[in-house]
Design a protein around this motif. Structure first.
Motif, short mmCIF file in Angstrom:
data_model
loop_
_atom_site.label_atom_id
_atom_site.label_comp_id
_atom_site.label_asym_id
_atom_site.label_seq_id
_atom_site.Cartn_x
_atom_site.Cartn_y
_atom_site.Cartn_z
N PHE A 46 14.88 -3.00 -8.97
CA PHE A 46 15.27 -3.22 -7.59
C PHE A 46 14.13 -3.62 -6.68
CE2 PHE A 46 18.18 -0.02 -9.39
CZ PHE A 46 19.36 -0.73 -9.36
N ASN A 47 12.97 -3.99 -7.24
CA ASN A 47 11.91 -4.54 -6.43
C ASN A 47 12.37 -5.90 -5.92
OD1 ASN A 47 9.77 -2.54 -6.83
ND2 ASN A 47 9.76 -3.26 -8.94
N ILE A 48 12.11 -6.17 -4.64
CA ILE A 48 12.50 -7.41 -4.00
C ILE A 48 11.26 -8.30 -3.89
CG2 ILE A 48 13.40 -8.45 -1.87
CD1 ILE A 48 15.47 -6.71 -3.32
N TYR A 49 11.40 -9.57 -4.27
CA TYR A 49 10.30 -10.52 -4.18
C TYR A 49 10.70 -11.67 -3.27
CZ TYR A 49 8.48 -8.17 -8.33
OH TYR A 49 8.01 -7.24 -9.21
N PHE A 50 9.79 -12.04 -2.37
CA PHE A 50 9.99 -13.23 -1.55
C PHE A 50 8.63 -13.84 -1.25
CE2 PHE A 50 9.49 -9.85 1.57
CZ PHE A 50 8.71 -10.42 2.58
N ALA A 51 8.65 -15.08 -0.82
CA ALA A 51 7.41 -15.78 -0.47
C ALA A 51 7.43 -16.08 1.01
CB ALA A 51 7.28 -17.06 -1.29
N THR A 52 6.25 -16.12 1.59
CA THR A 52 6.12 -16.45 3.01
C THR A 52 4.78 -17.13 3.22
OG1 THR A 52 6.33 -15.58 5.26
CG2 THR A 52 5.08 -14.23 3.68
N PHE A 53 4.59 -17.68 4.39
CA PHE A 53 3.32 -18.30 4.73
C PHE A 53 2.35 -17.24 5.24
CE2 PHE A 53 6.20 -22.01 5.60
CZ PHE A 53 5.81 -22.73 4.49
N SER A 54 1.07 -17.46 4.97
CA SER A 54 0.05 -16.49 5.39
C SER A 54 -0.13 -16.48 6.91
CB SER A 54 -1.27 -16.79 4.70
OG SER A 54 -1.70 -18.11 5.00
N ASN A 55 0.42 -17.46 7.61
CA ASN A 55 0.33 -17.45 9.07
C ASN A 55 1.64 -17.04 9.75
OD1 ASN A 55 1.87 -19.72 8.62
ND2 ASN A 55 0.67 -21.07 9.95
N LYS B 292 22.76 -3.87 -8.22
CA LYS B 292 22.15 -4.96 -9.00
C LYS B 292 23.03 -6.21 -8.95
CE LYS B 292 18.98 -6.56 -11.80
NZ LYS B 292 18.29 -7.66 -11.17
N GLU B 293 24.34 -6.03 -9.04
CA GLU B 293 25.26 -7.17 -8.95
C GLU B 293 25.09 -7.91 -7.63
OE1 GLU B 293 29.44 -6.52 -9.62
OE2 GLU B 293 29.03 -5.23 -11.35
N VAL B 294 25.03 -7.16 -6.53
CA VAL B 294 24.87 -7.79 -5.22
C VAL B 294 23.53 -8.50 -5.14
CG1 VAL B 294 24.65 -7.35 -2.73
CG2 VAL B 294 26.40 -6.15 -4.05
N LEU B 295 22.46 -7.84 -5.56
CA LEU B 295 21.14 -8.44 -5.47
C LEU B 295 21.01 -9.67 -6.37
CD1 LEU B 295 18.88 -5.26 -5.30
CD2 LEU B 295 19.59 -6.77 -3.42
N ASP B 296 21.74 -9.71 -7.47
CA ASP B 296 21.70 -10.88 -8.35
C ASP B 296 22.53 -12.04 -7.80
OD1 ASP B 296 20.02 -9.62 -10.15
OD2 ASP B 296 21.61 -9.13 -11.58
N ARG B 297 23.61 -11.72 -7.10
CA ARG B 297 24.51 -12.76 -6.61
C ARG B 297 24.01 -13.38 -5.30
NH1 ARG B 297 29.38 -11.01 -7.90
NH2 ARG B 297 29.37 -9.31 -6.40
N VAL B 298 23.53 -12.56 -4.40
CA VAL B 298 23.09 -13.03 -3.08
C VAL B 298 21.66 -13.55 -3.19
CG1 VAL B 298 22.70 -12.33 -0.69
CG2 VAL B 298 24.62 -11.38 -1.97
N VAL C 137 3.10 -14.20 -1.96
CA VAL C 137 4.28 -13.56 -2.54
C VAL C 137 4.24 -12.09 -2.17
CG1 VAL C 137 5.45 -12.93 -4.69
CG2 VAL C 137 4.41 -15.20 -4.44
N ILE C 138 5.37 -11.59 -1.69
CA ILE C 138 5.48 -10.19 -1.28
C ILE C 138 6.48 -9.48 -2.19
CG2 ILE C 138 6.12 -8.63 0.62
CD1 ILE C 138 3.65 -10.35 1.24
N ARG C 139 6.14 -8.25 -2.57
CA ARG C 139 7.05 -7.39 -3.32
C ARG C 139 7.37 -6.18 -2.45
NH1 ARG C 139 4.60 -5.90 -8.42
NH2 ARG C 139 3.17 -4.74 -7.13
N ILE C 140 8.65 -5.87 -2.35
CA ILE C 140 9.08 -4.64 -1.67
C ILE C 140 9.46 -3.64 -2.75
CG2 ILE C 140 10.72 -3.56 -0.10
CD1 ILE C 140 11.19 -6.37 1.11
N LYS C 141 8.74 -2.52 -2.78
CA LYS C 141 9.07 -1.42 -3.71
C LYS C 141 9.97 -0.46 -2.95
CE LYS C 141 5.55 -0.76 -6.85
NZ LYS C 141 4.31 -0.10 -7.30
N PRO C 142 11.22 -0.36 -3.35
CA PRO C 142 12.16 0.45 -2.57
C PRO C 142 11.90 1.94 -2.66
CG PRO C 142 13.22 -0.37 -4.56
CD PRO C 142 11.85 -0.98 -4.51
N THR C 143 12.07 2.59 -1.52
CA THR C 143 12.02 4.05 -1.45
C THR C 143 13.40 4.61 -1.14
OG1 THR C 143 11.40 3.92 0.89
CG2 THR C 143 9.60 4.11 -0.72
N TYR C 144 14.30 3.75 -0.67
CA TYR C 144 15.65 4.15 -0.30
C TYR C 144 16.56 2.94 -0.46
CZ TYR C 144 19.54 5.39 2.84
OH TYR C 144 20.77 5.64 3.37
N ILE C 145 17.71 3.15 -1.08
CA ILE C 145 18.70 2.08 -1.21
C ILE C 145 20.07 2.67 -0.91
CG2 ILE C 145 19.82 0.42 -2.75
CD1 ILE C 145 17.29 0.37 -4.43
#
Length: 161
Positions: A44-53, A11-17, A125-133
């Motif tokens: 630990f779900n990861i959220y990012f945005a991207t273009f639809s193309n 969590k520390e790494v994901l919050d800092r980076v 907006v994309i969410r990655i639900k982790p299965t392995y960390i």
């Protein structure tokens, strides 16, 4: 290292980076990676945005499994994550994600990510639900010896189990 300690360090790494690499697979089976701004929630779900193309968005239409990696250069740790990516539909949650990402993008006045130049191209907006960390902890490695426990797997439990 306990699972609780590992989760805390992840969590520390994901919050800092603020930037990570997301890897997808195209319809021919070839890997493709892209650097994205992101944030992580408390699960630990990861959220990012991207273009639809974008290529990554097109790839997710055929294969929702992704890999995601971050590296903390100030505190030598990495987070390697695998999971299932899904689009966050346009609702309050998607708007919250875009707002948080725009705050992250505003940190650097010398660089303007493509998402800051939104025009007529659709943003998703994309969410990655982790299965392995897996946490790579490279702090305190000595010159004459290697730390014994460099990697720590964080056990992810399925919801409702």
């Amino acid at each position: 290292m306990t699972d609780t300690t590992s989760k805390s360090l992840v969590k520390e790494v994901l919050d800092r980076v603020k930037m990570g690499v997301v890897s997808t697979v195209n319809k021919e089976g070839n890997p493709q990676s892209a650097l994205v701004y992101f944030y992580a929630d408390d699960n630990f779900n990861i959220y990012f945005a991207t273009f639809s193309n974008s290529r990554k968005y097109a790839n997710l239409g055929g294969n929702k499994m992704v890999a995601f990696n971050v590296s903390d250069v100030e505190d030598p740790r990495t987070v390697q994550l695998e999971g299932v990516a899904e689009e966050v539909k346009k609702n309050v949650n998607a708007m919250e994600v875009l707002e948080r990402l725009s705050q992250i993008l505003g940190i650097n006045n010398d660089y303007f990510a493509p998402l800051t130049q939104i025009g007529e191209i659709g943003t998703v907006v994309i969410r990655i639900k982790p299965t392995y960390i897996r946490l790579g902890d490279f702090a305190f490695i000595t010159i004459d010896g290697v730390k014994e426990d460099l990697f720590h797997t964080v056990v992810m439990k399925e919801e409702g189990k």
